[in-house]
Design a protein around this motif. Structure first.
Motif, PDB file in Angstrom:
ATOM      1  N   LEU A 127       2.300   9.339  -4.496  1.00  0.00           N
ATOM      2  CA  LEU A 127       1.911   8.959  -5.861  1.00  0.00           C
ATOM      3  C   LEU A 127       1.072  10.027  -6.545  1.00  0.00           C
ATOM      4  N   VAL A 128       0.173  10.654  -5.803  1.00  0.00           N
ATOM      5  CA  VAL A 128      -0.688  11.685  -6.407  1.00  0.00           C
ATOM      6  C   VAL A 128       0.140  12.882  -6.864  1.00  0.00           C
ATOM      7  N   ILE A 129       1.053  13.348  -6.026  1.00  0.00           N
ATOM      8  CA  ILE A 129       1.878  14.503  -6.399  1.00  0.00           C
ATOM      9  C   ILE A 129       2.763  14.148  -7.594  1.00  0.00           C
ATOM     10  N   GLY A 130       3.371  12.968  -7.572  1.00  0.00           N
ATOM     11  CA  GLY A 130       4.193  12.539  -8.701  1.00  0.00           C
ATOM     12  C   GLY A 130       3.380  12.398  -9.974  1.00  0.00           C
ATOM     13  N   PHE A 131       2.177  11.836  -9.861  1.00  0.00           N
ATOM     14  CA  PHE A 131       1.310  11.661 -11.023  1.00  0.00           C
ATOM     15  C   PHE A 131       0.852  13.011 -11.576  1.00  0.00           C
ATOM     16  N   LEU A 132       0.463  13.936 -10.696  1.00  0.00           N
ATOM     17  CA  LEU A 132       0.041  15.263 -11.157  1.00  0.00           C
ATOM     18  C   LEU A 132       1.192  16.018 -11.830  1.00  0.00           C
ATOM     19  N   ALA A 133       2.391  15.860 -11.312  1.00  0.00           N
ATOM     20  CA  ALA A 133       3.558  16.491 -11.940  1.00  0.00           C
ATOM     21  C   ALA A 133       3.767  15.931 -13.341  1.00  0.00           C
ATOM     22  N   GLY A 179       8.071  16.643  -8.714  1.00  0.00           N
ATOM     23  CA  GLY A 179       7.366  15.359  -8.764  1.00  0.00           C
ATOM     24  C   GLY A 179       8.280  14.175  -8.539  1.00  0.00           C
ATOM     25  N   MET A 180       9.493  14.236  -9.082  1.00  0.00           N
ATOM     26  CA  MET A 180      10.442  13.138  -8.929  1.00  0.00           C
ATOM     27  C   MET A 180      10.857  12.963  -7.469  1.00  0.00           C
ATOM     28  N   LYS A 181      10.866  14.046  -6.727  1.00  0.00           N
ATOM     29  CA  LYS A 181      11.198  13.969  -5.303  1.00  0.00           C
ATOM     30  C   LYS A 181      10.213  13.035  -4.601  1.00  0.00           C
ATOM     31  N   TYR A 182       8.933  13.178  -4.906  1.00  0.00           N
ATOM     32  CA  TYR A 182       7.914  12.355  -4.259  1.00  0.00           C
ATOM     33  C   TYR A 182       7.916  10.925  -4.785  1.00  0.00           C
ATOM     34  N   PHE A 183       8.127  10.749  -6.078  1.00  0.00           N
ATOM     35  CA  PHE A 183       8.247   9.397  -6.625  1.00  0.00           C
ATOM     36  C   PHE A 183       9.445   8.684  -5.991  1.00  0.00           C
ATOM     37  N   ASN A 184      10.576   9.359  -5.895  1.00  0.00           N
ATOM     38  CA  ASN A 184      11.774   8.754  -5.290  1.00  0.00           C
ATOM     39  C   ASN A 184      11.541   8.369  -3.839  1.00  0.00           C
ATOM     40  N   LYS A 185      10.807   9.210  -3.115  1.00  0.00           N
ATOM     41  CA  LYS A 185      10.505   8.911  -1.722  1.00  0.00           C
ATOM     42  C   LYS A 185       9.694   7.611  -1.627  1.00  0.00           C
ATOM     43  N   GLU A 186       8.713   7.454  -2.500  1.00  0.00           N
ATOM     44  CA  GLU A 186       7.880   6.244  -2.467  1.00  0.00           C
ATOM     45  C   GLU A 186       8.662   5.021  -2.935  1.00  0.00           C
ATOM     46  N   LYS A 232       0.851  -1.179   0.000  1.00  0.00           N
ATOM     47  CA  LYS A 232       0.000   0.000   0.000  1.00  0.00           C
ATOM     48  C   LYS A 232       0.894   1.239   0.000  1.00  0.00           C
ATOM     49  N   PRO A 233       1.029   1.900  -1.160  1.00  0.00           N
ATOM     50  CA  PRO A 233       1.880   3.099  -1.205  1.00  0.00           C
ATOM     51  C   PRO A 233       1.207   4.272  -0.505  1.00  0.00           C
TER      52      PRO A 233
END
Length: 117
Positions: free
Chosen positions: A49-55, A86-93, A43-44
């Motif tokens: 994911l939302v911030i990365g997806f919106l970016a 956006g990549m910052k949040y994707f990398n965090k996940e 469960k991410p």
């Protein structure tokens, strides 16, 4: 943010990304994460994911804060900034997923306790 400061920050981020040789590993991990999510195993964090997806949507969208058609190459400044954000949040996940995945592999060989008469 002043343009020169932005380019310094962007250049530093690009140099840091270039040092990170595991980009392809992270892309592969992202698709494994999606598969585990689909199976219900992982469960991410929704915010990441939302911030990365919106970016990502903003970058591929024809709507821009600074349109390339009017400002030429300077129109890419907003896209690049949003991409880094956006990549910052994707990398965090992805980092959280890789930790979770390593923990799953560490406990693969453990079986439930059996009662022996």
């Amino acid at each position: 943010m002043k343009k020169s400061k932005f380019f310094k920050v962007a250049g530093a981020a690009a140099m840091e990304a270039q040092k990170d040789k595991s980009f392809l590993d992270k892309v592969k991990a992202f698709f494994r994460m999606l598969a585990d999510y689909k199976k219900g195993n992982y469960k991410p964090e929704t915010t990441n994911l939302v911030i990365g997806f919106l970016a990502t949507l903003y970058i591929i969208s024809p709507i821009d804060i600074i349109p390339e058609a009017l400002f030429g190459p300077f129109g890419l400044v907003d896209d690049f900034g949003i991409l880094l954000f956006g990549m910052k949040y994707f990398n965090k996940e992805i980092a959280k997923y890789l930790t979770w995945e390593a923990n799953q592999k560490a406990y693969d060989n453990i079986e439930d306790a059996k009662i022996i008469d």
